[in-house]
Design a protein around this motif. Sequence first.
Motif, short mmCIF file in Angstrom:
data_model
loop_
_atom_site.label_atom_id
_atom_site.label_comp_id
_atom_site.label_asym_id
_atom_site.label_seq_id
_atom_site.Cartn_x
_atom_site.Cartn_y
_atom_site.Cartn_z
N UNK A 110 0.19 -1.26 -0.18
CA UNK A 110 0.33 -0.01 -0.55
C UNK A 110 1.03 1.19 0.48
N UNK A 111 1.97 1.69 -0.11
CA UNK A 111 2.81 2.54 0.07
C UNK A 111 3.07 2.52 -1.42
N UNK A 112 3.12 3.52 -1.53
CA UNK A 112 2.80 3.56 -3.69
C UNK A 112 3.87 4.09 -3.92
N UNK A 113 4.98 5.21 -3.10
CA UNK A 113 5.90 5.96 -3.38
C UNK A 113 6.66 6.86 -2.33
N UNK A 114 8.29 7.51 -2.58
CA UNK A 114 8.82 7.87 -1.56
C UNK A 114 9.48 9.32 -1.70
N UNK A 115 9.72 9.85 -1.00
CA UNK A 115 10.19 11.30 -1.25
C UNK A 115 11.27 11.58 -0.11
N UNK A 116 11.86 12.02 -0.54
CA UNK A 116 13.07 11.73 0.38
C UNK A 116 13.91 13.17 0.34
N UNK A 117 14.45 14.24 1.12
CA UNK A 117 14.66 15.19 0.94
C UNK A 117 16.18 15.03 2.22
N UNK A 118 17.43 15.60 1.71
CA UNK A 118 18.58 15.51 1.70
C UNK A 118 19.36 14.66 2.88
N UNK A 119 18.63 13.45 2.33
CA UNK A 119 19.24 12.20 3.39
C UNK A 119 20.79 11.84 2.97
N UNK A 120 21.27 10.86 3.83
CA UNK A 120 22.52 10.42 3.59
C UNK A 120 22.70 8.47 3.34
N UNK A 121 24.10 8.83 2.99
CA UNK A 121 23.87 7.47 1.84
C UNK A 121 24.64 6.70 2.93
N UNK A 122 24.41 6.68 4.09
CA UNK A 122 24.55 5.41 4.68
C UNK A 122 25.48 6.78 6.51
N UNK A 123 24.85 5.98 7.46
CA UNK A 123 25.84 6.45 8.72
C UNK A 123 27.17 6.49 8.89
N UNK A 124 27.97 5.60 8.73
CA UNK A 124 29.17 5.38 8.03
C UNK A 124 29.18 6.87 7.20
N UNK A 125 29.63 6.78 6.31
CA UNK A 125 29.79 8.71 5.40
C UNK A 125 29.67 9.70 5.58
N UNK A 126 28.03 9.82 6.95
CA UNK A 126 27.34 10.85 7.11
C UNK A 126 28.59 11.36 8.74
N UNK A 127 28.86 9.74 9.40
CA UNK A 127 29.92 10.30 10.61
C UNK A 127 31.16 11.02 10.13
N UNK A 128 31.72 9.73 9.93
CA UNK A 128 32.76 9.90 8.86
C UNK A 128 33.23 11.45 8.53
N UNK A 129 32.42 11.75 7.91
CA UNK A 129 32.62 13.59 7.16
C UNK A 129 32.49 14.63 8.41
N UNK A 130 31.41 14.33 9.42
CA UNK A 130 31.28 14.90 10.61
C UNK A 130 32.47 15.05 11.66
N UNK A 131 33.28 13.80 11.43
CA UNK A 131 34.14 13.38 12.52
C UNK A 131 35.79 14.78 11.48
N UNK A 132 35.43 14.35 10.02
CA UNK A 132 36.48 15.36 9.98
C UNK A 132 35.78 16.84 10.26
N UNK A 133 35.08 17.44 9.90
CA UNK A 133 34.65 18.84 9.91
C UNK A 133 34.67 19.34 11.29
N UNK A 134 33.83 18.17 12.31
CA UNK A 134 33.93 18.86 13.26
C UNK A 134 35.04 18.24 14.53
N UNK A 135 36.22 17.40 14.65
CA UNK A 135 36.76 17.43 15.05
C UNK A 135 38.29 17.21 14.89
N UNK A 136 38.58 17.24 13.06
CA UNK A 136 39.50 17.19 12.25
C UNK A 136 40.65 15.09 12.54
#
Length: 306
Positions: free
Chosen positions: A177-203
């Motif tokens: 009954x789910x017919x479609x999905x709309x996503x806005x600015x979701x990340x590709x994976x938690x690993x990828x998102x945290x890797x970027x934040x680790x570099x950006x926020x903590x170096x």
Amino acid sequence: MRRGWKIALAALAVLLALAAVGLFLAGNYLFHYALDPRNGDQEWTLEGDSAWFDGASEDRWLTSHDGLKLHALYLPKEGSHKYAVICHGYGSAPQFGGYYAAKFYEMDFNILAPAARAHERSEGAYVSMGWLERRDIVAWVDTLVEQDPQAEIVLFGVSMGGATVMMTAGEADLSPRVKCVVEDCGYSSVWDEFAGQLREMFGLPTFPVLNAASMVTQIRAGWGFKEASAVEQLKKTALPMLFIHGEEDTFVPYAMLDVVYEACAGPEKEKLSIPGAGHGEASWEDPERYWAAVERFIERYMGTKE
């Protein structure tokens, strides 16, 4: 000579043990910093667009597969069999989705706005960045179908909510009954998102710090950063998907738009880029183009007019 080797090996063992303890402590710190709502840095608030829900919405409750009591706001649209499940972002609450809910309500949708685990009134010790929430959304969808067997459902989410609906889309037992999905600015994976934040926020480098944090998360919360992947889930979906991203987004990098779009196995998929928009700002930067694209996409698969 033999005594010297023994001393050297003992010293090495002590250094390795200290390094292991240090990594565990670093991983534990990052685990609490990112995923524990009791760490004092996060503020789960009930403010926002709550006035839009006041007096009209009702509380819905669900017990998750692992025994958590989860909360949602529900707003019925009389005579409609269309439902929008709206997933909020990290540190937010269903009330903050009032702006998006109002738009879907205008398109004749019933609204279900769940509070992610460890947010608002939903129970949970840790935030799971969409990974465990994907099972919660499957369950919420089932409640709608049980309520209305004619239900036609769209999943919609922003930021962590966007990642949540992408991860949900790959679940084999998600209701048809789910017919479609709309996503806005979701990340590709938690690993990828945290890797970027680790570099950006903590170096800090990804290895070995993020590996340690993921290991701690696996031990304490039962899941790891690499398995929590929208990309891998999208490879398993056949649902129509609309991917949206602001071109100036650096928090969830704009480049992730192409990553998730290309990963999606569904034969019907679209993407929308909004110039000048930062993280979560696409609908505000160009609302006319944003909502025209969303309505046109949804109409193709479930109709927005009675």
